[in-house]
Design a protein around this motif. Structure first.
Motif: not given
Length: 203
Positions: A99-106
């Motif tokens: 979630x950090x990678x996809x929804x945060x950074x992405x």
């Protein structure tokens, strides 16, 4: 011996293959193991998974974030925490770092917000060890020629690069997280996974 092991990283990086290999190895060694995945792992969470990954669905970024967290909350309470209480080794494909990678950074959501909802959904549960699989982007394209693409896999190069960069940064600041070069062979990666399990005193 309750331990929580998470396999993270972009799509098509070999997480499922390695999770299966590790489960079989641990079971053969006499450990009590639960293998599961996110989104999914329970009937409710699998239902949410279908909504999230169906390329026919138009899901807003905010709804996407909340659906992932709803799936995680159900999964954690119904499956992961009870298994850990039974002293099982839990192997999970994806968890909060996704979630950090996809929804945060992405997607660009504030990381403090994501950390808050992650903490709510998980009761503060943290993995004992997180493997982050990163492969060259060319392999994502090559492997995709033979695979069905879900809604997230159909995102463009810009989104994918933001997400990949997110994983690179997250592995540096996440306790008990190690980076795995997913360009290597299945056998080489499995050997590295086992090596890190011994390094972190899980085996």
């Amino acid at each position: 011996m309750a331990k929580f092991i998470v396999f993270e990283g972009p799509d098509r990086g070999g997480k499922s293959t390695q999770a299966n290999l590790l489960r079989k190895y641990l079971e053969a060694a006499g450990y009590n193991v639960l293998q599961t995945r996110e989104p999914g792992g329970t009937p409710v969470s699998e239902g949410i998974r279908k909504i999230l990954l169906d390329p026919e669905n138009s899901v807003s970024p905010r709804a996407e974030l909340l659906l992932y967290e709803a799936s995680r909350a159900q999964h954690t309470e119904e499956k992961i925490l009870p298994a850990l209480q039974e002293d099982k080794i839990v192997i999970c494909e994806r968890y909060t770092m996704s979630t950090c990678a996809y929804q945060g950074y992405g997607r660009g959501f504030d990381m403090d917000l994501i950390n808050t909802v992650n903490n709510i959904a998980t009761h503060g549960l943290q993995p004992d060890l997180t493997f982050v699989f990163l492969m060259s982007d060319k392999y994502f394209t090559e492997r995709g020629e033979y695979l069905f693409s879900d809604r997230l896999e159909l995102e463009g190069n810009e989104f994918r690069e933001k997400m990949r960069q997110g994983y690179k940064e997250l592995v540096k600041i996440t306790p008990n997280a190690v980076l795995i070069d997913a360009d290597n062979t299945v056998e080489e990666i499995h050997a590295k996974v086992l090596g890190h399990l011994k390094e972190f005193n899980i085996l």
